[in-house]
Every structure is written in structure tokens, then in C-alpha cells.
Design an enzyme around this catalytic site. Structure first.
Site, PDB file in Angstrom:
ATOM      1  N   TYR A 144       0.820  -1.219   0.000  1.00  0.00           N
ATOM      2  CA  TYR A 144       0.000   0.000   0.000  1.00  0.00           C
ATOM      3  C   TYR A 144       0.851   1.266   0.000  1.00  0.00           C
ATOM      4  O   TYR A 144       0.413   2.328  -0.432  1.00  0.00           O
ATOM      5  CB  TYR A 144      -0.954   0.022   1.201  1.00  0.00           C
ATOM      6  CG  TYR A 144      -1.999  -1.076   1.178  1.00  0.00           C
ATOM      7  CD1 TYR A 144      -2.276  -1.770   0.004  1.00  0.00           C
ATOM      8  CD2 TYR A 144      -2.704  -1.421   2.317  1.00  0.00           C
ATOM      9  CE1 TYR A 144      -3.217  -2.775  -0.028  1.00  0.00           C
ATOM     10  CE2 TYR A 144      -3.658  -2.427   2.296  1.00  0.00           C
ATOM     11  CZ  TYR A 144      -3.903  -3.108   1.122  1.00  0.00           C
ATOM     12  OH  TYR A 144      -4.837  -4.105   1.102  1.00  0.00           O
ATOM     13  N   LYS A 194       3.278 -15.508   2.192  1.00  0.00           N
ATOM     14  CA  LYS A 194       3.179 -16.239   0.928  1.00  0.00           C
ATOM     15  C   LYS A 194       4.619 -16.530   0.492  1.00  0.00           C
ATOM     16  O   LYS A 194       5.084 -16.124  -0.592  1.00  0.00           O
ATOM     17  CB  LYS A 194       2.410 -15.366  -0.090  1.00  0.00           C
ATOM     18  CG  LYS A 194       2.052 -16.064  -1.376  1.00  0.00           C
ATOM     19  CD  LYS A 194       0.907 -17.041  -1.242  1.00  0.00           C
ATOM     20  CE  LYS A 194       0.611 -17.694  -2.586  1.00  0.00           C
ATOM     21  NZ  LYS A 194      -0.243 -18.879  -2.477  1.00  0.00           N
ATOM     22  N   ASP A 227      -3.289 -18.101   1.541  1.00  0.00           N
ATOM     23  CA  ASP A 227      -4.480 -18.720   0.933  1.00  0.00           C
ATOM     24  C   ASP A 227      -5.049 -19.785   1.870  1.00  0.00           C
ATOM     25  O   ASP A 227      -6.262 -19.886   2.064  1.00  0.00           O
ATOM     26  CB  ASP A 227      -4.164 -19.288  -0.463  1.00  0.00           C
ATOM     27  CG  ASP A 227      -2.812 -19.969  -0.550  1.00  0.00           C
ATOM     28  OD1 ASP A 227      -2.036 -19.908   0.428  1.00  0.00           O
ATOM     29  OD2 ASP A 227      -2.521 -20.587  -1.595  1.00  0.00           O
ATOM     30  N   ASP A 251      -5.214  -6.843   5.819  1.00  0.00           N
ATOM     31  CA  ASP A 251      -6.411  -6.101   5.423  1.00  0.00           C
ATOM     32  C   ASP A 251      -7.520  -7.102   5.092  1.00  0.00           C
ATOM     33  O   ASP A 251      -8.657  -7.001   5.572  1.00  0.00           O
ATOM     34  CB  ASP A 251      -6.047  -5.255   4.188  1.00  0.00           C
ATOM     35  CG  ASP A 251      -7.124  -4.264   3.813  1.00  0.00           C
ATOM     36  OD1 ASP A 251      -8.123  -4.167   4.546  1.00  0.00           O
ATOM     37  OD2 ASP A 251      -6.978  -3.591   2.773  1.00  0.00           O
ATOM     38  N   ASP A 255     -10.718  -8.450   7.725  1.00  0.00           N
ATOM     39  CA  ASP A 255     -12.119  -8.254   7.316  1.00  0.00           C
ATOM     40  C   ASP A 255     -12.875  -9.583   7.310  1.00  0.00           C
ATOM     41  O   ASP A 255     -14.039  -9.647   7.705  1.00  0.00           O
ATOM     42  CB  ASP A 255     -12.193  -7.606   5.927  1.00  0.00           C
ATOM     43  CG  ASP A 255     -12.320  -6.092   6.031  1.00  0.00           C
ATOM     44  OD1 ASP A 255     -12.041  -5.551   7.122  1.00  0.00           O
ATOM     45  OD2 ASP A 255     -12.692  -5.455   5.024  1.00  0.00           O
TER      46      ASP A 255
END
Ligand code: NAD
Length: 365
Positions: A144, A194, A227, A251, A255
């Protein structure tokens, strides 16, 4: 008597409604625990655009700089959605305030009382004791904020570029927050990355492993690909205790955690800064996980619990008032589990107004 100096930024939509009752509760708690409130209120988000022409006015920033913490509502709404994306309240207020105060550590408890299991989209038999986990997300690094970031033309087509970047020091300082959090819980951290694909994740995994080994060998550390973590969270959330990850993965996962925990109206969060406040504790911003809820704003029916629990986090992290924080958390739990509910968690039963809900919490205190 001790005086707690903080900035109050109610924002838009339901923000001012839930903030007002939260301040009432803080005042009563202060009388019980021997502190007074010394707060200044300022505009942020849409209301700041209307009143000052910008979502994060310098006057608001100055008030925050003079404070030891920020109690934040939420920003945005349909009124400002036609503005260019860079000027819209979320982007023009939230990202700059995080940057201005180096709010690098986002702590989001995923708490669902067993009595509210119905609010979760998960089958109740998967969460017989409710949910109690916490997500620690790195908030100022990664894709970001990484540079370069651009959109350009190349060989007759448009290309967009974002950069994902992490430094060892950024990873270590958030690892410390995960360790501190785990020490007060089940001493178990799952770090999510990851590392099978991304260089930043390889560094993340190595740095986290080394840091935990050196500073907290007593904490059980595991690693999981993002994942798989997304699937595991939906399958059996309580297998995690502290879920720890970088900015973009956090993020998304936080959520997802919010959704499985039922109503956004119950979920608090803290974002701790790199600097200490005037009493030597972390400067932080404390806000509900949800947004401005335009569909119910102005009706006086929003659930104030997330804002009240965010204030409890502020008392704990930025003012060291642990007992006061715990008293608020227990009062919210007692009120909700004994049947006092706003519409979002009433499941067809009697729905209280924001004010009535806060009075039920005060009664529990
Ligand atoms: P939202 O979180 O505002 O609302 C989603 C749903 O949850 C709505 O049905 C709403 O009524 C409900 N809800 C949320 N908080 C509640 C509460 N305290 N009590 C009862 N119900 C509650 O998300 P959205 O509709 O996607 O966004 C609305 C606006 O909020 C947008 O402008 C968005 O940009 C902004 N937003 C701001 C923040 C922030 O300030 N941190 C975060 C998310 C969204």
C-alpha cells in the site's frame, strides 16, 4: 487526579452518535478509577471536507499532535462518493493520519460471545464457545505504501505498478507487538505469509522466526500461507489465537475475521504508533472496525459497543488503565449476553436504541 489527554474525531454517519455515548461511559469510568477526561474534538473525513475543504485539516492534525491518543469514529458516506477517489474521506483522511503518526501496528480482536453465535455466518456447531482471536496487522509498510507506484503507457497499452517492500526493522517491530499480545493470551502465534512465491514473504518468515527464537522462545510460533489461512479462518477460527501478518494480507484476513465474528457493531481496533506519548506509552488511534453505516445513520439505532470497546483499548494501551479497560469490556459482555441488544444483534428480539444500549452498559458497570 490524573487527566487523560486525547483527541476525539467522531467523523461522519454513525460516528458522532456512537462517540457521544462512549464519552458518557468514559466519564463515569473516570469517576470510578480516579481520572478525568481532557479531550478536544475535531473534524475529520466528510464533515472536515464540508467545513474546511480537506478531509484531514491541519487544525485536526495539530490537536492530535498535542494529545496522547486519538479516539476515532469513522469517515465517509454517499455525500462524498462523487469526489475524485484521492479526495474521498477514507483515502484522504485515514491513510494520511496513519502516515502522520506512523501507526504501524493494527490490533483487531475478533470476539464473538457464544450467546451471539447466531450473528456469525458460520454454523453454530463450529463455534460452540464463540470466537476469541486477535489479528495483528502491519499497517504502514508493504504494497500500500511501497514506491514506485504508477500507471503508465507502454507498447500501446496501459500498465499499472505497485511495489511490495519490507525491511527487517519493520518486520521486527511488528513481531514485538505480536509477542506482547501473545504473552497475555495463549502464547501461540500463527504468522501468515506467501513465502512460496514472494520475496518479501521469505524475508518476513526468516525475520519472524529469528526474532521469536531470540526474544520469545516460550511462544509457540507457526507459519501458514495466506491462501490456506483464509480457508482455515472460515473452517475453524479458534485454531488461531494470535494471527499475525503483513499489511495487505492483514487487510483481507481481518475483514474476513470481522465477518465471521458477526456484527461490525461489536468489533473494536487499535492502531499503535511508533512514538511514545507524553506518559511513555504508545501513541495510538482507536476506532471501530466498521464504517459510517449510512443506512442507519441519524436514526439513533447504531450499536455503540465497537466504539466503547475501542475506548477500552485506548485506556489499556495508551494510558495503562488496565482495570478500567477490563471493567468496560466486562460491562459490555454482561449487557449483551444478558439480552440488551441493538438491532444488528437482536435477531428479531427487542432492539434498543444507541442510548438505551449505552445505559444498559452503564448499568452493568
Ligand atoms: P459499514 O461498515 O459502514 O456498513 C456495513 C453494514 O454494517 C451496514 O449494514 C451497517 O448498517 C452495518 N454496521 C456497521 N457498523 C454498525 C454499527 N455500529 N451498528 C449497527 N450496524 C452497523 O460499511 P459500508 O457500508 O461499506 O461503508 C459505508 C461508508 O463507511 C463508506 O463511505 C465507507 O467508505 C466508509 N468506511 C469507513 C471506514 C473507516 O472510517 N474506518 C471503514 C469502512 C468503511
Amino acid at each position: 487526579m490524573k487527566s487523560l489527554k486525547f483527541a476525539v474525531l467522531p467523523g461522519d454517519g454513525i460516528g458522532p452518535e456512537v462517540m457521544s455515548v462512549t464519552l458518557d461511559i468514559l466519564k463515569i469510568i473516570g469517576e470510578r478509577f480516579n481520572f478525568t477526561l481532557d479531550y478536544q474534538t475535531a473534524d475529520i473525513g466528510g464533515i472536515a471536507i464540508d467545513n474546511h475543504g480537506t478531509a484531514f485539516p491541519v487544525t485536526t492534525q495539530a490537536i492530535c499532535e498535542e494529545s496522547d491518543a486519538i479516539l476515532f469514529g469513522s469517515v465517509g458516506g454517499p455525500k462524498w462518493e462523487s469526489l475524485p477517489p484521492k479526495d474521498q474521506p477514507e483515502r484522504a483522511a485515514l491513510l494520511p493520519i496513519r502516515k502522520a503518526f506512523s501507526l504501524y501496528a493494527n490490533i483487531r480482536p475478533g470476539l464473538l460471545y457464544s450467546e451471539l453465535a447466531e450473528a456469525s455466518p458460520l454454523k453454530s456447531e463450529r463455534i460452540p464457545k464463540g470466537i476469541d482471536i486477535v489479528c495483528i496487522r502491519e499497517l504502514t509498510g508493504g504494497i500500500y505504501f511501497g514506491q514506485p507506484k504508477s500507471t503508465y503507457e507502454e507498447a500501446g497499452e496501459t500498465v499499472a505498478l505497485d511495489t511490495m517492500i519490507y525491511k527487517t526493522s519493520e518486520i521486527e517491530r511488528i513481531a514485538k507487538v505480536a509477542i506482547d499480545t501473545a504473552k497475555n493470551r495463549q502464547k501461540k502465534v500463527c504468522s501468515v505469509d506467501k513465502a512460496n512465491v514472494l520475496e518479501t514473504s521469505v524475508l518476513w518468515r526468516k525475520t519472524v522466526t529469528d526474532y521469536f527464537k531470540k526474544h520469545a522462545p516460550e511462544i509457540e510460533l507457526s507459519h501458514m500461507y495466506v491462501d490456506n489461512a483464509a480457508m482455515q479462518l472460515a473452517r475453524d477460527p479458534n485454531q488461531f489465537d494470535v494471527l499475525f501478518t503483513e499489511n495487505m494480507f492483514g487487510d483481507i484476513l481481518s475483514d474476513e475475521m470481522g465477518v465471521i465474528c458477526g456484527s461490525l457493531g461489536m468489533l473494536a481496533s487499535a492502531s499503535l504508533g511508533a512514538s511514545k506519548n507524553s506518559i511513555g506509552l504508545p501513541f495510538g488511534l482507536y476506532e471501530p472496525s466498521g464504517g459510517t453505516a449510512p443506512d442507519i445513520a441519524g436514526k439513533g439505532i447504531a450499536n455503540p459497543c465497537a466504539q466503547i470497546l475501542s475506548a477500552a483499548m485506548m485506556l489499556r494501551y495508551s494510558f495503562g488503565e488496565n482495570e478500567a479497560a477490563e471493567t468496560i469490556e466486562k460491562a459490555v459482555e454482561k449487557a449483551v449476553t444478558s439480552g440488551s441488544r441493538t438491532g444488528d444483534i437482536a435477531f428479531g428480539g427487542k432492539a434498543l436504541s444507541t442510548k438505551e444500549m449505552s445505559e444498559a452498559i452503564l448499568h452493568s458497570i
